[in-house]
Design a protein around this motif. Structure first.
Motif, PDB file in Angstrom:
ATOM      1  N   SER A 183       1.142  -1.101  -0.043  1.00 33.37           N
ATOM      2  CA  SER A 183       0.011  -0.017   0.071  1.00 33.37           C
ATOM      3  C   SER A 183       0.894   1.215  -0.036  1.00 33.37           C
ATOM      4  N   ALA A 184       0.552   2.287  -0.888  1.00 24.56           N
ATOM      5  CA  ALA A 184       1.366   3.599  -0.984  1.00 24.56           C
ATOM      6  C   ALA A 184       0.371   4.573  -1.320  1.00 24.56           C
ATOM      7  N   VAL A 209       4.857   8.579  -6.372  1.00 23.83           N
ATOM      8  CA  VAL A 209       4.549   7.735  -5.340  1.00 23.83           C
ATOM      9  C   VAL A 209       5.183   7.865  -4.308  1.00 23.83           C
ATOM     10  N   GLN A 210       4.600   7.822  -2.805  1.00 24.27           N
ATOM     11  CA  GLN A 210       5.329   7.655  -1.642  1.00 24.27           C
ATOM     12  C   GLN A 210       5.135   6.367  -1.094  1.00 24.27           C
ATOM     13  N   PHE A 253      12.581   0.757  -2.818  1.00 27.78           N
ATOM     14  CA  PHE A 253      12.662   0.265  -4.450  1.00 27.78           C
ATOM     15  C   PHE A 253      13.963   0.743  -5.096  1.00 27.78           C
ATOM     16  N   GLU A 254      14.440   0.006  -6.227  1.00 29.01           N
ATOM     17  CA  GLU A 254      15.437   0.425  -6.754  1.00 29.01           C
ATOM     18  C   GLU A 254      15.305   0.983  -8.422  1.00 29.01           C
ATOM     19  N   SER A 278      12.673   9.851   5.597  1.00 31.15           N
ATOM     20  CA  SER A 278      12.843   9.347   6.733  1.00 31.15           C
ATOM     21  C   SER A 278      12.042   8.103   7.296  1.00 31.15           C
ATOM     22  N   GLY A 279      12.417   7.293   7.903  1.00 31.75           N
ATOM     23  CA  GLY A 279      11.552   6.176   8.448  1.00 31.75           C
ATOM     24  C   GLY A 279      11.789   5.175   7.290  1.00 31.75           C
ATOM     25  N   GLY A 280      12.605   5.078   6.400  1.00 31.23           N
ATOM     26  CA  GLY A 280      12.760   3.887   5.480  1.00 31.23           C
ATOM     27  C   GLY A 280      11.687   4.155   4.122  1.00 31.23           C
ATOM     28  N   LYS A 281      11.088   5.388   4.167  1.00 35.99           N
ATOM     29  CA  LYS A 281      10.013   5.481   3.055  1.00 35.99           C
ATOM     30  C   LYS A 281      11.029   6.111   1.911  1.00 35.99           C
TER      31      LYS A 281
END
Length: 99
Positions: free
Chosen positions: A33-34, A46-47, A52-53, A85-88
């Motif tokens: 979910s994004a 998209v957040q 992802f790479e 931040s937070g790995g997002k």
């Protein structure tokens, strides 16, 4: 020509629509979910809650709340990433094909 080769003015030739819509990203069978931040005829921003790479391919699904309107389903490729931040991450996705 990849979108990375386009200069700034050419990238802005595509009209962007600001949205904040829930989106499902499907990557290697996993549904994530994004939030879709903006949308154009050639791609979306998209957040995402995970990393992802560049080069990853994602299936994107945005469901419609209106019964007369079909949602959006597309195959996309990650063309840029911006860590948050937070790995997002914020992701730039190029639409490869619509379903």
């Amino acid at each position: 020509m990849s979108s990375g080769c386009l200069d700034y003015s050419e990238k802005r030739d595509f009209i962007r629509m600001r949205v904040e819509a829930d989106v499902s990203l499907i990557h290697q069978g996993q549904v994530i979910s994004a939030v879709c931040l903006d949308l154009s005829s050639s791609g979306l921003q998209v957040q995402a809650p995970r990393r992802f790479e560049v080069g990853d391919t994602l299936e994107v699904r945005i469901d419609s709340d209106h019964p007369a309107l079909k949602g959006l389903e597309a195959s996309t490729e990650v063309v840029w990433v911006a860590d948050q931040s937070g790995g997002k991450q914020k992701l730039g996705l190029r639409i490869l094909s619509m379903k």
